[in-house]
Design an enzyme around this catalytic site. Structure first.
Site, short mmCIF file in Angstrom:
data_model
loop_
_atom_site.label_atom_id
_atom_site.label_comp_id
_atom_site.label_asym_id
_atom_site.label_seq_id
_atom_site.Cartn_x
_atom_site.Cartn_y
_atom_site.Cartn_z
N GLY A 82 -14.33 -7.41 9.81
CA GLY A 82 -14.04 -6.81 11.10
C GLY A 82 -13.75 -5.33 11.01
O GLY A 82 -13.58 -4.77 9.93
N GLU A 108 -3.11 3.84 -1.11
CA GLU A 108 -3.85 4.65 -2.08
C GLU A 108 -4.89 5.41 -1.27
O GLU A 108 -5.88 4.83 -0.84
CB GLU A 108 -4.48 3.74 -3.14
CG GLU A 108 -4.94 4.50 -4.38
CD GLU A 108 -6.38 4.93 -4.30
OE1 GLU A 108 -6.62 6.09 -3.90
OE2 GLU A 108 -7.25 4.12 -4.62
N CYS A 124 -11.99 8.67 -5.05
CA CYS A 124 -10.72 9.31 -4.69
C CYS A 124 -10.22 10.21 -5.81
O CYS A 124 -9.48 11.15 -5.56
CB CYS A 124 -9.68 8.25 -4.33
SG CYS A 124 -9.42 7.01 -5.60
N VAL A 135 -9.51 -5.91 13.94
CA VAL A 135 -9.11 -6.93 12.97
C VAL A 135 -8.01 -6.39 12.06
O VAL A 135 -7.02 -7.07 11.77
CB VAL A 135 -10.33 -7.41 12.16
CG1 VAL A 135 -9.89 -8.27 10.96
CG2 VAL A 135 -11.27 -8.19 13.04
N GLY A 136 -8.17 -5.15 11.61
CA GLY A 136 -7.13 -4.53 10.80
C GLY A 136 -5.81 -4.43 11.55
O GLY A 136 -4.74 -4.71 10.99
#
Length: 473
Positions: free
Chosen positions: A201, A244, A278, A205-206
Site C-alpha cells: 500500500g 534510518e 543512504c 496503509v502506512g
C-alpha cells in the site's frame, strides 16, 4: 505483466481487496511491466490481528527456536538469490553484478550476524535484590525502501524474530519482487502463524499502521521528510520509532592519502546503485593543492562506469529507480550549476543512446562550497561534489557542515591520524581507508539521519524492553 495481488497474514498468502493499483514501471525503458494491488483497510486490520496472535506465541519462544528460524530463513533466502538479482535489475534498475556482489550477500550476512547476536545480548542480569530482564517489545511495523530492499527487510525482520517480536512488513511497491521472494522464503520456514506478515500500500496503509493502537514499535528506512511524518503519526500513541533516514556522507582525503586506493573507492561508493544509497559518499573533501590531480583521477575512474541495461553483465551503472527520482536528480544538477559549482563530468542531459528509461550520467562537480545545495542535500543519484580545503580543521568543519550524520570516510597513510580525524566527524559510522563493511556493528544516524540502531545484536536490542523484578533475586 507481473501482478502482485496478495498480502501475507495468518501464515498464508491472501488476496488484496484494496481499490488502488500501483503501476510497476521499468526504469530501463519507462514502460509499465506490472501492478501492485494495494491492501484494503480490512486487509491491514487482519495483518495486525495476525501479528498480535503471532506475538503471543513467539514471545515465549526460546533462543534456540529463534536461532533455528533465522537459520532456516538464511537457507531459503540463499536459494532464491538468482531470482532476486533478476527482479532487482528488472524492477529498480540495479545491475546484476551489483546484485550478486551486494544486494544478496548483505542480507545473508545480516541474517548470520543476527544469529550470532542472539548469544551476545544480555537477556538477564541480577542487580541487588532484583532481576532485570530484556523482553520482546511486541508487534513491530517495518516500513522498508526500494534501494536495498532485501537488506533493509532482513535488518528489520531478522531483528524482530531474534527479539521474540512479531512483525508487519510494508515494503516499497517500487521493487515488489524482492519482498515477494522474501515472503516466500518466510513461508517455507515453518514459523508460527502470525510471526511475520506483509501488506502492500501507499501512504494511507502506512498511516493506518503507524497510528494503530495494537502496534508497539515502528521501524522505518527512507527519506527524512517521510520520517518526520511517521514520527508525528507515532506520537499519537507514543509509539517508539527507529528512523534510518537520509545522508550526505563525506569522504575526506587527508594530505597523505593514498590516491591510488582512495579515488576508485570513493567513486565506487558514490556511483554504485546509481548513487541510490543512504551511505553514498556524495561529497569528496580534498586538499586544495591536490585538486588538479584528483580531478584527473576522478575523470578516469568515472569513465570506467558505463551506463546500460542492468540485465547485461557488462553494465556498471543502471538507471535510477523512478521517473520522480530522475527529475529530482536533474533539478539538483541544474541548481548546482546556477549556484556556481563547476560541471566537470556528466550533467542533466540524457546520456547518448539511452533516451528511454530513467538514466542519469555519472556527474562530477568542482568548486563546490559547503553552503551549496549540492553539498547540503541528499541527491540519491550518481553525483559527486568535490570540496577543496586549506587546512585539516577546515576539512573537519566541511565534513560536519550538514544536518545529516549517517556515514563518512577518511583516508590517510597514517592509520592513527585517520582514526583521530574519524573521531572528529559527527556521524554514525566512519570507514577508515576503505575498510570492509562490518554488518555486526550498530548502524544508524545522528541529526536528520535519524536515530535507533540496526544490525547484529544491536538491532535485536532495539526491539527489547527492560523489565525489573524486585525481590526475585
Amino acid at each position: 505483466m507481473k501482478c502482485y495481488t496478495h498480502f501475507y497474514a495468518d501464515g498464508r498468502f491472501l488476496e488484496c481487496t484494496g481499490a488502488a493499483r500501483m503501476a510497476l514501471i521499468s526504469p530501463s525503458y519507462g514502460t509499465r511491466i506490472g501492478d501492485v494491488v494495494a491492501c484494503s483497510a480490512h486487509n491491514v486490520e487482519r495483518a495486525v490481528h495476525s501479528a498480535r496472535a503471532g506475538f503471543r506465541a513467539w514471545s515465549a519462544s526460546s533462543i534456540d527456536e529463534r536461532r533455528g528460524a533465522l537459520q532456516r530463513l538464511h537457507h531459503e533466502l540463499e536459494s532464491r538469490a538468482a531470482a532476486a538479482t533478476h527482479a532487482l535489475a528488472e524492477e529498480m534498475g540495479c545491475p546484476t553484478w551489483l546484485g550478486r556482489l551486494m544486494q544478496l550477500p548483505m542480507p545473508l550476512k545480516g541474517l548470520q550476524f543476527a544469529i550470532e547476536g542472539l548469544e551476545q545480548v544480555g537477556w538477564r542480569e541480577t542487580i541487588g535484590n532484583g532481576i532485570v530482564e530484556r523482553v520482546p517489545a511486541g508487534v513491530v511495523v517495518a516500513i522498508t525502501p526500494w534501494n536495498f530492499p532485501l537488506h533493509q527487510i532482513v535488518a528489520k525482520v531478522a531483528a524482530a524474530i531474534g527479539a521474540g517480536c512479531s512483525v508487519i512488513l510494508k515494503p516499497s511497491e517500487v521493487a515488489p519482487g524482492a519482498a515477494q521472494l522474501f515472503m516466500e522464503a518466510v513461508h517455507a520456514c515453518d514459523l508460527p502463524v502470525g510471526v511475520v506478515n506483509m501488506v502492500w500500500g501507499a501512504a494511507s496503509v502506512g498511516e493506518q499502521l503507524t497510528t494503530h493502537p495494537q502496534v508497539d514499535r515502528i521501524s522505518f528506512t527512507g527519506s527524512t521528510d517521510v520520517g518526520r511524518k511517521i514520527m508525528a503519526s507515532a506520537a499519537q500513541g507514543l509509539t517508539p520509532v527507529t528512523l534510518e533516514l537520509g545522508g550526505k556522507s563525506a569522504a575526506v582525503l587527508l594530505e597523505d592519502a593514498d590516491l591510488d586506493a582512495a579515488i576508485p573507492a570513493v567513486v565506487r561508493l558514490g556511483m554504485a546503485n546509481s548513487g541510490q544509497a543512504c551511505v553514498s559518499q556524495s561529497r569528496l573533501i580534498a586538499p586544495a593543492r591536490l585538486v588538479p590531480e584528483i580531478v584527473e583521477r576522478l575523470r578516469n575512474a568515472i569513465a570506467s562506469w558505463p551506463l546500460g541495461d542492468p540485465l547485461e553483465d557488462a553494465t556498471r551503472l543502471g538507471p535510477v529507480a523512478t521517473e520522480g527520482q530522475l527529475q529530482r536528480v536533474r533539478r539538483m544538477i541544474g541548481r548546482a550549476q546556477e549556484q556556481g559549482a563547476k560541471l566537470l563530468v556528466g550533467g542533466a542531459q540524457p546520456p547518448a543512446g539511452l533516451g528511454q528509461g530513467w538514466y542519469v550520467q555519472p556527474t562530477l562537480f568542482g568548486d563546490v562550497r559547503p553552503d551549496m545545495e549540492i553539498a547540503q542535500e541528499e541527491v540519491f543519484g550518481p553525483v559527486l561534489a568535490l570540496l577543496p580545503y586549506e587546512s585539516e580543521q577546515e576539512a573537519a568543519d566541511f565534513a560536519n557542515a550538514t544536518r545529516y550524520g549517517l556515514s563518512g570516510a577518511v583516508w590517510s597513510r597514517d592509520a592513527e591520524r585517520a582514526v583521530d580525524f574519524a573521531r572528529r566527524m559527527r556521524t554514525g559510522q566512519v570507514v577508515i581507508n576503505g575498510a570492509a563493511q562490518n554488518l555486526a556493528t550498530p548502524f544508524g544516524g545522528w541529526g536528520l539521519s535519524g536515530f535507533g540502531r540496526e544490525n547484529g545484536r544491536f538491532g535485536i536490542e532495539d526491539l527489547l524492553n527492560y523489565r525489573s523484578l524486585h525481590g526475585a533475586a
